[in-house]
Design an enzyme around this catalytic site. Structure first.
Site, PDB file in Angstrom:
ATOM      1  N   CYS A   5       0.860  -1.182   0.000  1.00  0.00           N
ATOM      2  CA  CYS A   5       0.000   0.000   0.000  1.00  0.00           C
ATOM      3  C   CYS A   5       0.894   1.229   0.000  1.00  0.00           C
ATOM      4  O   CYS A   5       1.636   1.461   0.968  1.00  0.00           O
ATOM      5  CB  CYS A   5      -0.914  -0.008   1.215  1.00  0.00           C
ATOM      6  SG  CYS A   5      -2.003   1.428   1.294  1.00  0.00           S
ATOM      7  N   CYS A  49      -4.846   6.051  -4.200  1.00  0.00           N
ATOM      8  CA  CYS A  49      -4.127   4.774  -4.150  1.00  0.00           C
ATOM      9  C   CYS A  49      -2.693   5.062  -4.572  1.00  0.00           C
ATOM     10  O   CYS A  49      -2.441   5.447  -5.718  1.00  0.00           O
ATOM     11  CB  CYS A  49      -4.769   3.745  -5.076  1.00  0.00           C
ATOM     12  SG  CYS A  49      -3.875   2.173  -5.161  1.00  0.00           S
TER      13      CYS A  49
END
Length: 261
Positions: A74, A203
């Site tokens: 992530c 993201c």
């Protein structure tokens, strides 16, 4: 049992941070606990959980999607994680953080953090669809899988309540899908549907995948900085001469406390 938590975000991609240095607090960290923490009505709310645990002599980012599933990496999360380690654990920069996609090195510059996300893998062309519309997409791995689709308008992807359709043979474990429009030279904007979390405000690995796909489409020289606008802010990404992707953006902590969720 109650336990400590913090809440943070990177370009409004938000996370619950769980301090658990020796692994004694959360054990295997059940999917049910992750879902309870990420619930935006009955919990704290977040796109995922970052458990801070030490493994093999370094801090490890045990990242879980909001639905409780395990993810490899992530990008916004690793910046929030580094910010937490610096502010609460006293870790200095440059900092190396273990992840399921390998060790990531981070630097700090003022209020922003640069993460060396490693070498991208460009794995060919694929296709994604929403409803009766479909688009060609570029398959890029940033340690986790992405499908980057260029569209005429970001609204073309619709509400993104459900995951876009994709080839299960190419993405057997699901995929993050980025819809991208051009805003100017070396400047794009995107929306994203993240597997396990739904549409999010940003993201980080997706922005990296978008910058790589756009640089290839532009035949841009290595070292070109791409600005990637996301609904929650802006990230800057460079694909270097030595095949590293460097992502720069903010990270903040906004709350902390204890919970028994």
């Amino acid at each position: 049992m109650s336990y400590a938590f913090l809440k943070g975000h990177g370009t409004e991609n938000d996370f619950v941070v769980l301090p658990d240095a020796d692994g004694s607090v959360h054990g295997d960290l059940s999917p049910a606990r992750v879902r309870a923490l990420c619930d935006r009505r009955a919990g704290i709310g977040g796109d995922g959980v970052l458990r801070a645990i030490r493994r093999d002599g370094r801090w490890f980012m045990d990242y879980r999607n909001a639905d409780g599933s395990v993810s490899e990496m992530c990008g916004n999360g690793v910046r929030v994680f580094a910010h937490y380690l610096h502010e609460r654990e006293g870790e200095p920069f440059p900092m190396e953080i273990g992840t399921r996609a390998g060790v990531k090195r981070l630097e700090q510059a003022g209020d922003e953090y640069t993460a060396d996300m490693g070498a991208p893998q460009v794995l060919g062309e694929t296709k994604v669809a929403v409803g009766d519309r479909s688009w060609a997409a570029v398959h890029v791995s940033m340690g986790n899988p992405h499908a980057v689709a260029f569209v005429d308008d970001l609204a073309d992807a619709g509400p993104l309540h459900d995951a876009p359709e994709h080839d299960p043979a190419v993405y057997p474990d699901g995929v993050n899908v980025e819809f991208v429009v051009r805003r100017g030279e070396h400047h794009v904007a995107m929306r994203v549907h993240e597997r396990g979390s739904g549409e999010t405000r940003s993201c980080g690995t997706g922005a990296c995948a978008v910058a790589v796909a756009t640089a290839l489409a532009d035949d841009a020289p290595r070292g070109t900085t791409y600005r990637v606008d996301v609904p929650g802010g802006t990230l800057h990404v460079i694909w270097t001469d030595d095949d590293r992707v460097l992502m720069t953006g903010p990270a903040v902590l906004v709350a902390e406390g204890r919970t028994d969720l």
